[in-house]
Write a protein that holds these residues in place. Structure first.
Motif, PDB file in Angstrom:
ATOM      1  N   ASP A  26     -11.193   0.337  29.624  1.00 45.33           N
ATOM      2  CA  ASP A  26     -11.157   1.556  29.384  1.00 45.33           C
ATOM      3  C   ASP A  26     -12.562   2.251  29.034  1.00 45.33           C
ATOM      4  OD1 ASP A  26     -10.266   4.391  29.134  1.00 45.33           O
ATOM      5  OD2 ASP A  26      -9.273   3.907  27.270  1.00 45.33           O
ATOM      6  N   ASN A  27     -13.396   2.792  29.776  1.00 46.82           N
ATOM      7  CA  ASN A  27     -14.606   3.320  29.475  1.00 46.82           C
ATOM      8  C   ASN A  27     -14.427   4.556  28.480  1.00 46.82           C
ATOM      9  OD1 ASN A  27     -15.912   1.298  30.946  1.00 46.82           O
ATOM     10  ND2 ASN A  27     -15.703   2.252  32.742  1.00 46.82           N
ATOM     11  N   THR A  28     -13.486   5.272  28.500  1.00 47.49           N
ATOM     12  CA  THR A  28     -13.466   6.559  27.816  1.00 47.49           C
ATOM     13  C   THR A  28     -12.026   6.795  27.295  1.00 47.49           C
ATOM     14  OG1 THR A  28     -12.745   7.730  29.495  1.00 47.49           O
ATOM     15  CG2 THR A  28     -15.128   7.679  29.245  1.00 47.49           C
ATOM     16  N   SER A  29     -11.752   7.433  26.119  1.00 52.56           N
ATOM     17  CA  SER A  29     -10.603   7.630  25.707  1.00 52.56           C
ATOM     18  C   SER A  29     -10.489   9.115  25.262  1.00 52.56           C
ATOM     19  CB  SER A  29     -10.286   6.854  24.479  1.00 52.56           C
ATOM     20  OG  SER A  29     -11.233   6.879  23.358  1.00 52.56           O
ATOM     21  N   TYR A  30      -9.194   9.570  25.189  1.00 51.80           N
ATOM     22  CA  TYR A  30      -8.948  10.819  24.560  1.00 51.80           C
ATOM     23  C   TYR A  30      -8.098  11.094  23.678  1.00 51.80           C
ATOM     24  CZ  TYR A  30     -11.192  11.681  29.509  1.00 51.80           C
ATOM     25  OH  TYR A  30     -11.796  11.759  30.413  1.00 51.80           O
ATOM     26  N   ALA A  31      -8.769  11.485  22.638  1.00 51.62           N
ATOM     27  CA  ALA A  31      -8.033  11.394  21.178  1.00 51.62           C
ATOM     28  C   ALA A  31      -7.068  12.680  21.068  1.00 51.62           C
ATOM     29  CB  ALA A  31      -9.085  11.390  20.021  1.00 51.62           C
ATOM     30  N   PRO A  32      -5.935  12.572  20.778  1.00 52.13           N
ATOM     31  CA  PRO A  32      -4.971  13.770  20.735  1.00 52.13           C
ATOM     32  C   PRO A  32      -5.419  14.397  19.106  1.00 52.13           C
ATOM     33  CG  PRO A  32      -3.801  11.649  20.230  1.00 52.13           C
ATOM     34  CD  PRO A  32      -5.215  11.322  20.614  1.00 52.13           C
ATOM     35  N   GLU A  33      -6.034  13.890  18.425  1.00 46.92           N
ATOM     36  CA  GLU A  33      -6.120  14.879  17.167  1.00 46.92           C
ATOM     37  C   GLU A  33      -6.795  16.124  17.383  1.00 46.92           C
ATOM     38  OE1 GLU A  33      -5.110  15.829  13.291  1.00 46.92           O
ATOM     39  OE2 GLU A  33      -4.105  14.481  14.428  1.00 46.92           O
ATOM     40  N   LEU A  94      -9.029  21.278  30.081  1.00 43.78           N
ATOM     41  CA  LEU A  94      -9.118  21.570  28.794  1.00 43.78           C
ATOM     42  C   LEU A  94      -9.105  20.563  27.807  1.00 43.78           C
ATOM     43  CD1 LEU A  94      -9.615  24.121  26.744  1.00 43.78           C
ATOM     44  CD2 LEU A  94      -6.516  24.146  26.754  1.00 43.78           C
ATOM     45  N   ALA A  95      -8.063  19.757  27.840  1.00 44.44           N
ATOM     46  CA  ALA A  95      -7.980  18.520  27.121  1.00 44.44           C
ATOM     47  C   ALA A  95      -8.927  17.563  27.340  1.00 44.44           C
ATOM     48  CB  ALA A  95      -6.554  17.815  27.599  1.00 44.44           C
ATOM     49  N   ALA A  96      -9.387  17.394  28.246  1.00 43.91           N
ATOM     50  CA  ALA A  96     -10.502  16.338  28.465  1.00 43.91           C
ATOM     51  C   ALA A  96     -11.743  16.809  27.728  1.00 43.91           C
ATOM     52  CB  ALA A  96     -10.802  16.085  29.937  1.00 43.91           C
ATOM     53  N   ARG A  97     -12.173  18.029  28.007  1.00 45.71           N
ATOM     54  CA  ARG A  97     -13.081  18.691  27.199  1.00 45.71           C
ATOM     55  C   ARG A  97     -13.183  18.332  25.692  1.00 45.71           C
ATOM     56  NH1 ARG A  97     -14.415  23.822  31.022  1.00 45.71           N
ATOM     57  NH2 ARG A  97     -15.449  22.799  32.471  1.00 45.71           N
ATOM     58  N   LEU A  98     -11.852  18.736  25.100  1.00 43.04           N
ATOM     59  CA  LEU A  98     -11.589  18.829  23.743  1.00 43.04           C
ATOM     60  C   LEU A  98     -11.534  17.286  22.923  1.00 43.04           C
ATOM     61  CD1 LEU A  98      -9.617  22.097  23.092  1.00 43.04           C
ATOM     62  CD2 LEU A  98     -12.114  21.675  22.663  1.00 43.04           C
ATOM     63  N   ALA A  99     -10.961  16.479  23.877  1.00 41.15           N
ATOM     64  CA  ALA A  99     -10.568  15.315  23.351  1.00 41.15           C
ATOM     65  C   ALA A  99     -11.076  13.932  23.671  1.00 41.15           C
ATOM     66  CB  ALA A  99      -8.782  15.010  23.518  1.00 41.15           C
ATOM     67  N   TYR A 100     -12.197  14.164  24.420  1.00 40.63           N
ATOM     68  CA  TYR A 100     -12.965  13.261  24.864  1.00 40.63           C
ATOM     69  C   TYR A 100     -13.743  12.492  23.855  1.00 40.63           C
ATOM     70  CZ  TYR A 100     -16.979  10.536  26.859  1.00 40.63           C
ATOM     71  OH  TYR A 100     -17.817   9.606  27.276  1.00 40.63           O
ATOM     72  N   THR A 101     -13.652  11.062  23.849  1.00 39.80           N
ATOM     73  CA  THR A 101     -14.445  10.345  22.817  1.00 39.80           C
ATOM     74  C   THR A 101     -14.953   9.280  23.412  1.00 39.80           C
ATOM     75  OG1 THR A 101     -12.464   9.135  22.158  1.00 39.80           O
ATOM     76  CG2 THR A 101     -13.027  10.956  20.890  1.00 39.80           C
ATOM     77  N   PRO A 102     -16.262   8.911  23.531  1.00 41.64           N
ATOM     78  CA  PRO A 102     -16.863   7.785  24.081  1.00 41.64           C
ATOM     79  C   PRO A 102     -16.369   6.422  23.524  1.00 41.64           C
ATOM     80  CG  PRO A 102     -18.584   9.203  23.223  1.00 41.64           C
ATOM     81  CD  PRO A 102     -17.329   9.592  22.581  1.00 41.64           C
ATOM     82  N   SER A 103     -16.103   5.413  24.688  1.00 36.73           N
ATOM     83  CA  SER A 103     -15.512   4.343  24.475  1.00 36.73           C
ATOM     84  C   SER A 103     -16.358   3.650  23.209  1.00 36.73           C
ATOM     85  CB  SER A 103     -15.570   3.140  25.443  1.00 36.73           C
ATOM     86  OG  SER A 103     -15.061   2.090  25.288  1.00 36.73           O
ATOM     87  N   GLY A 104     -15.634   3.349  22.079  1.00 35.86           N
ATOM     88  CA  GLY A 104     -16.230   2.534  21.011  1.00 35.86           C
ATOM     89  C   GLY A 104     -16.504   3.531  19.829  1.00 35.86           C
TER      90      GLY A 104
END
Length: 110
Positions: A26-33, A94-104
């Protein structure tokens, strides 16, 4: 999964193309917080939005959260109302823009 394809070599030199695909990578993740905080979402609504941002469809989200697809549709309607969106694609962007976190990346608050 790995695939090996021989390539034409010159003389006694053997060449091959090896492709390795790690389906669990998983190169990217999306944080729900961030979504929960920004729009006042419930924990589950935020998780649904983050999974939608990650590219999962409603059936995959339902399977991941161990609920019925109709439950995800209900969460989706609440998400549309709370985020002032009207389409899945619009919500996913919208969710991808706000919740994107680089892997690690460290997403915990200090």
């Amino acid at each position: 999964m790995a695939a090996v394809s021989p390539l034409a070599g010159q003389g006694s030199v053997l060449r091959a193309l090896v492709v390795v695909i790690d389906a669990d990578l998983d190169n990217t993740s999306y944080a729900p917080e961030p979504l929960r905080q920004c729009f006042g979402l419930t924990d589950t609504e935020a998780r649904v939005a983050a999974l939608l941002a990650a590219g999962l469809d409603l059936t995959e989200i339902a399977d991941r959260l161990h609920v019925a697809r109709s439950t995800i549709r209900t969460h989706l309607q609440h998400l549309f109302d709370k985020t002032n969106t009207s389409r899945q694609a619009e919500l996913a962007v919208l969710a991808a823009r706000l919740a994107y976190t680089p892997s690690g990346a460290n997403t915990s608050s200090k």
